[in-house]
Design a protein around this motif. Structure first.
Motif, PDB file in Angstrom:
ATOM      1  N   LEU A  34       0.794  -1.213  -0.099  1.00  0.00           N
ATOM      2  CA  LEU A  34      -0.058   0.114  -0.053  1.00  0.00           C
ATOM      3  C   LEU A  34       0.925   1.133   0.124  1.00  0.00           C
ATOM      4  O   LEU A  34       1.707   1.350   0.887  1.00  0.00           O
ATOM      5  N   ILE A  35       0.724   2.138  -1.095  1.00  0.00           N
ATOM      6  CA  ILE A  35       1.636   3.401  -0.962  1.00  0.00           C
ATOM      7  C   ILE A  35       0.445   4.665  -0.680  1.00  0.00           C
ATOM      8  O   ILE A  35      -0.815   4.476  -1.292  1.00  0.00           O
ATOM      9  N   HIS A  36       0.895   5.367   0.286  1.00  0.00           N
ATOM     10  CA  HIS A  36       0.303   6.927   0.423  1.00  0.00           C
ATOM     11  C   HIS A  36       1.291   7.836   0.315  1.00  0.00           C
ATOM     12  O   HIS A  36       2.366   7.964   0.659  1.00  0.00           O
ATOM     13  N   VAL A  37       0.726   9.092  -0.646  1.00  0.00           N
ATOM     14  CA  VAL A  37       1.941  10.057  -0.928  1.00  0.00           C
ATOM     15  C   VAL A  37       1.387  11.269  -0.015  1.00  0.00           C
ATOM     16  O   VAL A  37       0.066  11.794  -0.367  1.00  0.00           O
ATOM     17  N   LEU A  38       2.280  11.726   0.694  1.00  0.00           N
ATOM     18  CA  LEU A  38       1.933  13.184   1.238  1.00  0.00           C
ATOM     19  C   LEU A  38       2.311  14.180   0.035  1.00  0.00           C
ATOM     20  O   LEU A  38       3.554  14.379  -0.208  1.00  0.00           O
ATOM     21  N   ALA A  39       1.175  14.919  -0.372  1.00  0.00           N
ATOM     22  CA  ALA A  39       1.603  15.745  -1.437  1.00  0.00           C
ATOM     23  C   ALA A  39       1.261  17.189  -0.972  1.00  0.00           C
ATOM     24  O   ALA A  39       1.862  17.920  -0.571  1.00  0.00           O
ATOM     25  N   ASP A  40      -0.007  17.543  -1.304  1.00  0.00           N
ATOM     26  CA  ASP A  40      -0.484  18.910  -1.068  1.00  0.00           C
ATOM     27  C   ASP A  40      -1.092  18.856   0.527  1.00  0.00           C
ATOM     28  O   ASP A  40      -1.943  18.326   1.033  1.00  0.00           O
ATOM     29  N   VAL A  41      -0.578  19.636   1.452  1.00  0.00           N
ATOM     30  CA  VAL A  41      -0.553  19.755   2.858  1.00  0.00           C
ATOM     31  C   VAL A  41      -2.005  19.990   3.116  1.00  0.00           C
ATOM     32  O   VAL A  41      -2.761  19.682   4.183  1.00  0.00           O
ATOM     33  N   SER A  42      -2.646  20.769   2.246  1.00  0.00           N
ATOM     34  CA  SER A  42      -3.996  21.384   2.592  1.00  0.00           C
ATOM     35  C   SER A  42      -5.006  20.144   2.489  1.00  0.00           C
ATOM     36  O   SER A  42      -6.224  20.291   3.078  1.00  0.00           O
ATOM     37  N   TYR A  43      -4.810  19.286   1.848  1.00  0.00           N
ATOM     38  CA  TYR A  43      -5.545  17.934   1.685  1.00  0.00           C
ATOM     39  C   TYR A  43      -5.950  17.422   2.895  1.00  0.00           C
ATOM     40  O   TYR A  43      -6.934  16.763   2.949  1.00  0.00           O
ATOM     41  N   TYR A  44      -4.925  17.453   3.740  1.00  0.00           N
ATOM     42  CA  TYR A  44      -5.283  16.742   5.141  1.00  0.00           C
ATOM     43  C   TYR A  44      -6.054  17.492   6.063  1.00  0.00           C
ATOM     44  O   TYR A  44      -6.266  16.834   7.217  1.00  0.00           O
ATOM     45  N   GLY A  45      -6.473  18.543   5.645  1.00  0.00           N
ATOM     46  CA  GLY A  45      -7.515  19.346   6.575  1.00  0.00           C
ATOM     47  C   GLY A  45      -8.899  18.682   6.417  1.00  0.00           C
ATOM     48  O   GLY A  45      -9.808  19.081   7.081  1.00  0.00           O
ATOM     49  N   VAL A  46      -9.106  18.090   5.345  1.00  0.00           N
ATOM     50  CA  VAL A  46     -10.566  17.491   5.152  1.00  0.00           C
ATOM     51  C   VAL A  46     -10.970  16.306   6.177  1.00  0.00           C
ATOM     52  O   VAL A  46     -10.121  15.764   6.521  1.00  0.00           O
ATOM     53  N   ASN A  47     -11.846  16.545   6.819  1.00  0.00           N
ATOM     54  CA  ASN A  47     -12.641  15.647   7.786  1.00  0.00           C
ATOM     55  C   ASN A  47     -13.556  14.483   7.258  1.00  0.00           C
ATOM     56  O   ASN A  47     -14.557  14.910   6.696  1.00  0.00           O
ATOM     57  N   TYR A  48     -12.941  13.348   7.502  1.00  0.00           N
ATOM     58  CA  TYR A  48     -13.838  12.157   6.797  1.00  0.00           C
ATOM     59  C   TYR A  48     -14.228  11.167   8.199  1.00  0.00           C
ATOM     60  O   TYR A  48     -13.710  11.289   9.128  1.00  0.00           O
ATOM     61  N   PRO A  49     -15.268  10.388   7.740  1.00  0.00           N
ATOM     62  CA  PRO A  49     -15.712   9.686   9.216  1.00  0.00           C
ATOM     63  C   PRO A  49     -14.812   8.368   9.109  1.00  0.00           C
ATOM     64  O   PRO A  49     -13.810   8.394   8.329  1.00  0.00           O
ATOM     65  N   SER A  50     -14.833   7.668  10.290  1.00  0.00           N
ATOM     66  CA  SER A  50     -13.931   6.512  10.161  1.00  0.00           C
ATOM     67  C   SER A  50     -14.243   5.488   9.186  1.00  0.00           C
ATOM     68  O   SER A  50     -15.288   5.217   8.639  1.00  0.00           O
ATOM     69  N   PHE A  51     -12.945   4.836   8.838  1.00  0.00           N
ATOM     70  CA  PHE A  51     -13.016   3.810   7.748  1.00  0.00           C
ATOM     71  C   PHE A  51     -11.917   3.046   7.791  1.00  0.00           C
ATOM     72  O   PHE A  51     -10.961   3.406   8.252  1.00  0.00           O
TER      73      PHE A  51
END
Length: 152
Positions: A34-51
């Motif tokens: 599994l790969i996750h890329v830290l790209a645009d820091v502003s993207y990480y401010g989005v609030n999602y429910p648990s999953f």
């Protein structure tokens, strides 16, 4: 096919991408990363429910100026997503950079035989102005890409 690289992000629809990509890899007898890329820091401010068994994103209070904190949150997310598959052989890779080129670079480094991605539903304007990660990867890849449609 011996190695399947699955791109995951913080969108809850990644659970379907991860599960379907993992099941395909199992049928092929392939290793999974599994790969996750830290790209645009502003993207990480989005609030999602648990999953995917990950509870921490809803209540995340991360100072976006503290990259080390972001990396720890991302590592936790990626490790939790891998644990959700209940297969200790699943590998993870956290990377920094432009998402599409970073995924392609790691696919090359890891010698992936297949890249699995989700196709999120974005607005037409966003696609025209920015393109999508999946389309950018498709334009530049030298290995097969398996796209999983995930829509609302």
């Amino acid at each position: 096919m011996k190695k399947v690289l699955i791109g995951v992000d913080y969108n809850p629809r990644s659970e379907k991408v991860t599960r379907d990509g993992y099941e395909l890899a199992r049928k092929l007898g392939a290793r999974v990363c599994l790969i996750h890329v830290l790209a645009d820091v502003s993207y990480y401010g989005v609030n999602y429910p648990s999953f995917m068994g990950y509870e921490g994103y809803n209540e995340m209070q991360v100072d976006i100026n503290v990259i080390s904190e972001l990396r720890e949150v991302a590592k936790n997310f990626l490790n939790t997503a891998a644990e959700h598959l209940e297969d200790p052989s699943v590998e993870t890779h956290l990377a920094d950079g432009p998402t599409s080129s970073t995924i392609l670079d790691y696919a090359d480094e890891w010698n992936a035989d297949l890249i699995v991605l989700g196709t999120h539903s974005h607005s037409v304007l966003e696609k025209v102005l920015m393109g999508t990660t999946a389309s950018r990867i498709l334009e530049r890849t030298k290995i097969p890409v398996y796209l999983i449609p995930v829509k609302d």
